[in-house]
Design a protein around this motif. Structure first.
Motif, PDB file in Angstrom:
ATOM      1  N   THR A   9       0.864  -1.193   0.000  1.00  8.88           N
ATOM      2  CA  THR A   9       0.000   0.000   0.000  1.00  8.88           C
ATOM      3  C   THR A   9       0.889   1.228   0.000  1.00  8.88           C
ATOM      4  O   THR A   9       1.602   1.491   0.969  1.00  8.88           O
ATOM      5  N   ILE A  13       8.381   6.315  -3.000  1.00  2.00           N
ATOM      6  CA  ILE A  13       9.735   5.767  -2.977  1.00  2.00           C
ATOM      7  C   ILE A  13       9.852   4.513  -2.111  1.00  2.00           C
ATOM      8  O   ILE A  13      10.527   3.548  -2.489  1.00  2.00           O
ATOM      9  N   VAL A  14       9.172   4.479  -0.964  1.00  2.00           N
ATOM     10  CA  VAL A  14       9.333   3.321  -0.080  1.00  2.00           C
ATOM     11  C   VAL A  14       8.669   2.083  -0.683  1.00  2.00           C
ATOM     12  O   VAL A  14       9.282   1.010  -0.780  1.00  2.00           O
ATOM     13  N   GLY A  15       7.418   2.247  -1.150  1.00  2.00           N
ATOM     14  CA  GLY A  15       6.729   1.102  -1.746  1.00  2.00           C
ATOM     15  C   GLY A  15       7.431   0.610  -3.000  1.00  2.00           C
ATOM     16  O   GLY A  15       7.584  -0.602  -3.208  1.00  2.00           O
ATOM     17  N   GLU A  35      -1.298   2.423  -5.540  1.00  2.00           N
ATOM     18  CA  GLU A  35      -1.055   3.853  -5.331  1.00  2.00           C
ATOM     19  C   GLU A  35      -2.300   4.637  -5.744  1.00  2.00           C
ATOM     20  O   GLU A  35      -2.808   4.471  -6.846  1.00  2.00           O
ATOM     21  N   PHE A  40       1.881  11.397  -7.992  1.00  2.00           N
ATOM     22  CA  PHE A  40       2.614  11.690  -6.746  1.00  2.00           C
ATOM     23  C   PHE A  40       2.598  13.187  -6.424  1.00  2.00           C
ATOM     24  O   PHE A  40       3.568  13.755  -5.944  1.00  2.00           O
ATOM     25  N   LEU A  47       7.648  16.022  -2.566  1.00  2.00           N
ATOM     26  CA  LEU A  47       7.583  17.347  -1.931  1.00  2.00           C
ATOM     27  C   LEU A  47       8.726  17.537  -0.934  1.00  2.00           C
ATOM     28  O   LEU A  47       8.718  18.457  -0.119  1.00  2.00           O
ATOM     29  N   SER A  48       9.702  16.657  -0.986  1.00  2.00           N
ATOM     30  CA  SER A  48      10.781  16.697   0.007  1.00  2.00           C
ATOM     31  C   SER A  48      11.893  17.646  -0.431  1.00  2.00           C
ATOM     32  O   SER A  48      11.837  18.237  -1.504  1.00  2.00           O
ATOM     33  N   ALA A 205       3.367   1.086   3.134  1.00  2.00           N
ATOM     34  CA  ALA A 205       4.325   2.081   2.636  1.00  2.00           C
ATOM     35  C   ALA A 205       3.554   3.366   2.336  1.00  2.00           C
ATOM     36  O   ALA A 205       3.758   4.014   1.314  1.00  2.00           O
ATOM     37  N   PRO A 208       2.880   9.540   5.158  1.00  2.00           N
ATOM     38  CA  PRO A 208       2.180  10.244   6.247  1.00  2.00           C
ATOM     39  C   PRO A 208       0.815   9.629   6.576  1.00  2.00           C
ATOM     40  O   PRO A 208       0.252   9.906   7.632  1.00  2.00           O
ATOM     41  N   GLY A 342      11.022  12.678   8.151  1.00  2.00           N
ATOM     42  CA  GLY A 342      11.853  13.682   7.480  1.00  2.00           C
ATOM     43  C   GLY A 342      13.145  13.150   6.908  1.00  2.00           C
ATOM     44  O   GLY A 342      13.919  13.897   6.321  1.00  2.00           O
TER      45      GLY A 342
HETATM   46  C1  LIG Z   1       9.186  19.134   3.249  1.00  2.00           C
HETATM   47  C2  LIG Z   1       9.841  17.794   3.354  1.00  2.00           C
HETATM   48  C3  LIG Z   1      11.216  17.700   3.240  1.00  2.00           C
HETATM   49  C4  LIG Z   1      11.845  16.441   3.313  1.00  2.00           C
HETATM   50  N1  LIG Z   1      13.189  16.377   3.097  1.00  2.00           N
HETATM   51  C5  LIG Z   1      13.792  15.172   3.097  1.00  2.00           C
HETATM   52  C6  LIG Z   1      15.170  15.065   2.776  1.00  2.00           C
HETATM   53  O1  LIG Z   1      15.840  16.056   2.492  1.00  2.00           O
HETATM   54  N2  LIG Z   1      15.727  13.839   2.793  1.00  2.00           N
HETATM   55  C7  LIG Z   1      15.024  12.701   3.092  1.00  2.00           C
HETATM   56  O2  LIG Z   1      15.594  11.626   3.115  1.00  2.00           O
HETATM   57  N3  LIG Z   1      13.700  12.772   3.372  1.00  2.00           N
HETATM   58  C8  LIG Z   1      13.077  13.969   3.376  1.00  2.00           C
HETATM   59  N4  LIG Z   1      11.745  14.058   3.671  1.00  2.00           N
HETATM   60  C9  LIG Z   1      11.028  12.853   4.093  1.00  2.00           C
HETATM   61  C10 LIG Z   1      10.709  11.965   2.931  1.00  2.00           C
HETATM   62  O3  LIG Z   1      10.141  12.721   1.901  1.00  2.00           O
HETATM   63  C11 LIG Z   1       9.770  10.850   3.374  1.00  2.00           C
HETATM   64  O4  LIG Z   1      10.229  10.251   4.568  1.00  2.00           O
HETATM   65  C12 LIG Z   1       9.684   9.773   2.291  1.00  2.00           C
HETATM   66  O5  LIG Z   1       9.430  10.354   1.043  1.00  2.00           O
HETATM   67  C13 LIG Z   1       8.635   8.763   2.644  1.00  2.00           C
HETATM   68  O6  LIG Z   1       8.377   7.982   1.498  1.00  2.00           O
HETATM   69  P1  LIG Z   1       7.063   7.126   1.403  1.00  2.00           P
HETATM   70  O7  LIG Z   1       7.076   6.442   0.082  1.00  2.00           O
HETATM   71  O8  LIG Z   1       6.941   6.299   2.636  1.00  2.00           O
HETATM   72  O9  LIG Z   1       5.900   8.209   1.549  1.00  2.00           O
HETATM   73  P2  LIG Z   1       5.184   9.105   0.424  1.00  2.00           P
HETATM   74  O10 LIG Z   1       6.149   9.666  -0.522  1.00  2.00           O
HETATM   75  O11 LIG Z   1       4.270  10.060   1.111  1.00  2.00           O
HETATM   76  O12 LIG Z   1       4.345   8.038  -0.336  1.00  2.00           O
HETATM   77  C14 LIG Z   1       3.265   7.362   0.253  1.00  2.00           C
HETATM   78  C15 LIG Z   1       2.322   7.028  -0.866  1.00  2.00           C
HETATM   79  O13 LIG Z   1       1.290   6.209  -0.357  1.00  2.00           O
HETATM   80  C16 LIG Z   1       0.108   6.552  -1.004  1.00  2.00           C
HETATM   81  N5  LIG Z   1      -0.997   6.133  -0.144  1.00  2.00           N
HETATM   82  C17 LIG Z   1      -1.232   6.512   1.126  1.00  2.00           C
HETATM   83  N6  LIG Z   1      -2.331   5.909   1.601  1.00  2.00           N
HETATM   84  C18 LIG Z   1      -2.803   5.145   0.592  1.00  2.00           C
HETATM   85  C19 LIG Z   1      -3.915   4.290   0.468  1.00  2.00           C
HETATM   86  N7  LIG Z   1      -4.798   4.124   1.473  1.00  2.00           N
HETATM   87  N8  LIG Z   1      -4.132   3.656  -0.711  1.00  2.00           N
HETATM   88  C20 LIG Z   1      -3.256   3.807  -1.747  1.00  2.00           C
HETATM   89  N9  LIG Z   1      -2.184   4.631  -1.683  1.00  2.00           N
HETATM   90  C21 LIG Z   1      -1.954   5.276  -0.517  1.00  2.00           C
HETATM   91  C22 LIG Z   1       0.173   8.067  -1.164  1.00  2.00           C
HETATM   92  O14 LIG Z   1      -0.644   8.518  -2.201  1.00  2.00           O
HETATM   93  C23 LIG Z   1       1.656   8.277  -1.441  1.00  2.00           C
HETATM   94  O15 LIG Z   1       1.950   8.384  -2.797  1.00  2.00           O
HETATM   95  C24 LIG Z   1      11.080  15.279   3.569  1.00  2.00           C
HETATM   96  C25 LIG Z   1       9.688  15.368   3.697  1.00  2.00           C
HETATM   97  C26 LIG Z   1       9.065  16.606   3.581  1.00  2.00           C
HETATM   98  C27 LIG Z   1       7.580  16.684   3.694  1.00  2.00           C
END
Ligand SMILES: Cc1cc2nc3c(=O)[nH]c(=O)nc-3n(C[C@H](O)[C@H](O)[C@H](O)COP(=O)(O)OP(=O)(O)OC[C@H]3O[C@@H](n4cnc5c(N)ncnc54)[C@H](O)[C@@H]3O)c2cc1C
Length: 389
Positions: A9, A13-15, A35, A40, A47-48, A205, A208, A342
């Motif tokens: 889910t 990047i993590v998924g 997704e 995205f 947005l990081s 994955a 937030p 973060g």
């Molecule tokens: C302003 C800002 C600055 C940052 N700067 C840095 C940095 O410099 N270096 C660094 O390493 N990290 C940084 N981070 C942190 C980093 O961006 C996140 O920790 C990382 O991107 C998390 O990746 P993710 O794939 O888990 O989350 P996300 O990129 O948020 O992806 C989660 C995905 O899950 C999907 N999703 C959620 N719920 C559901 C659902 N129920 N069904 C289907 N899809 C779903 C969403 O649509 C989303 O696309 C920053 C974050 C922010 C906000």
């Protein structure tokens, strides 16, 4: 009803990294990567601030970043000759006044023990190294000579997503709205379309939104969205040697092409979960908090012009601002990859690799992520990272 051995889910990047490394580790079962926002537009990933560092307070976080750094250095071997994420090894400079000095020193010792290339310099040395800095109120700074910098998050995500297309993975555009459990096993997910997918193993994955996705399975996870503002500004003078500098106040700044980006103005005191639909920049933070700090730290930034801003949401772990990685101790086919607070972009490749090893080989091989396990959440025991930027 479709059945998948693995359902992930969240496809940012993590998924994507989990799916990628599952195949790299030889996983032959079926994989669905779900997704809801395929552009995205609202993901933390895109947005990081897209930066990578070695300057963490605990060895486990340094090791995760070092794995990703290794990947960045052999990017074309991994993803082909055209692979480029614009990695600029500009370094971090973390500054401390008298109060922060003992922690800066302790962190530096930890980083050195992990082989990071960080120098700890006093105010005089910093002034010599960086002509533009004002060391007023600064006792020392830790500067990453190599192994730290910034890159293009869209390009990094694009590399993984493109690679997935050749790996027999079903990329599904949908929202997961429910998770079914029978006793201590997750059995299926339901989608907003009404469709049901049976799941052998479920990875969370969801960035937030991870706390909400865990709650769908009846599992508590203290991960919530926290609003973070990033401002873009122009300055007359260009400092090509400027690293990502973190002031003792928490305000950070770094060059981004011909402009600069800055943030870190939010106070965590009493901060609550953000409205996930709130992407409106708080311009007051720039005027009232950031700009005075920048003007003090870099006198040339007395005259700057903010031109743009954006908002993203941290995947904030309210327990200890550290990732939760690995299976739930009882519901063992529900696997967390959440709460990076973060620093998840730079940790995602390492976490994908580690979790793929766990599923395919039954144990972590390259990077031991057991310290990040869920057990501490169940016990309310913090495993704290002090350098949350
Ligand atoms: C302003 C800002 C600055 C940052 N700067 C840095 C940095 O410099 N270096 C660094 O390493 N990290 C940084 N981070 C942190 C980093 O961006 C996140 O920790 C990382 O991107 C998390 O990746 P993710 O794939 O888990 O989350 P996300 O990129 O948020 O992806 C989660 C995905 O899950 C999907 N999703 C959620 N719920 C559901 C659902 N129920 N069904 C289907 N899809 C779903 C969403 O649509 C989303 O696309 C920053 C974050 C922010 C906000």
């Amino acid at each position: 009803m479709a059945r998948y051995d693995v359902v992930i889910t969240g496809g940012a990047i993590v998924g994507s990294s989990i799916a990628y490394y599952l195949r790299e580790e030889g996983f032959t079962g079926s994989i669905a990567l779900i997704e809801r926002d395929p552009q995205f537009a609202h993901a933390a990933t895109t947005l990081s601030c897209a930066s990578i560092r070695q300057q963490f307070s605990i060895p486990e976080n340094i090791r995760l970043s070092q794995f990703t750094l290794g990947l960045f250095r052999r990017l074309t071997d991994e993803f082909g000759p055209d692979a480029d994420i614009g990695f600029r090894e500009g370094g971090y400079l973390i500054l401390a006044g008298d109060n922060g000095l003992p922690i800066l020193r302790a962190n530096h010792a930890t980083q050195m023990a992990e082989g990071a290339d960080i120098v700890l310099e006093d105010a005089e040395q910093l002034q010599k190294r960086f002509s533009w800095i004002s060391t007023e109120g600064i006792s020392a700074g830790a500067y990453g000579r190599t192994g730290e910098g910034w890159f293009d998050a869209h390009a990094m995500l694009g590399l993984f997503r493109k690679a997935l297309k050749t790996k027999n993975i079903d990329l599904i555009t949908a929202e997961v709205t429910g998770i079914e459990r029978v006793g201590n096993r997750v059995t299926a997910v339901t989608l907003a379309t009404g469709e049901r997918l049976e799941a052998g193993t479920l990875f969370n994955a969801a960035g937030p939104n991870a706390g909400k996705v865990s709650a769908m399975a009846g599992l508590a996870l203290p991960v919530e969205p926290r609003k973070r503002n990033v401002f873009v500004f122009e300055a007359r003078e260009k400092f090509a040697d400027m690293p990502l500098m973190v002031d003792p106040s928490g305000v950070y700044v770094r060059p981004e092409g011909s402009v600069y980006i800055t943030g870190g103005a939010e106070s965590e005191d009493g901060e609550l979960a953000a409205d996930v639909n709130d992407f409106n920049p708080d311009w007051g933070l720039f005027e009232e908090v950031i700009w005075p700090v920048l003007a003090t730290r870099v006198p040339a930034f007395e005259a700057i012009k903010a031109t743009q801003a954006w908002v993203g949401h941290y995947d904030y772990n309210a327990l200890d601002q550290n990732a939760v990685i690995g299976p739930h101790p009882e519901v063992t086919n529900f696997i967390f990859a959440n709460g990076f607070s973060g620093h998840g972009l730079q940790q995602a490749p390492a976490v994908g690799k580690a979790l793929a090893e766990l599923l395919v080989h039954g144990a972590y091989r390259t990077i031991d992520c057991s310290a990040f396990g869920y057990q501490r959440v169940a016990e309310g025991r913090a495993f704290r990272e002090l350098n949350v930027i």
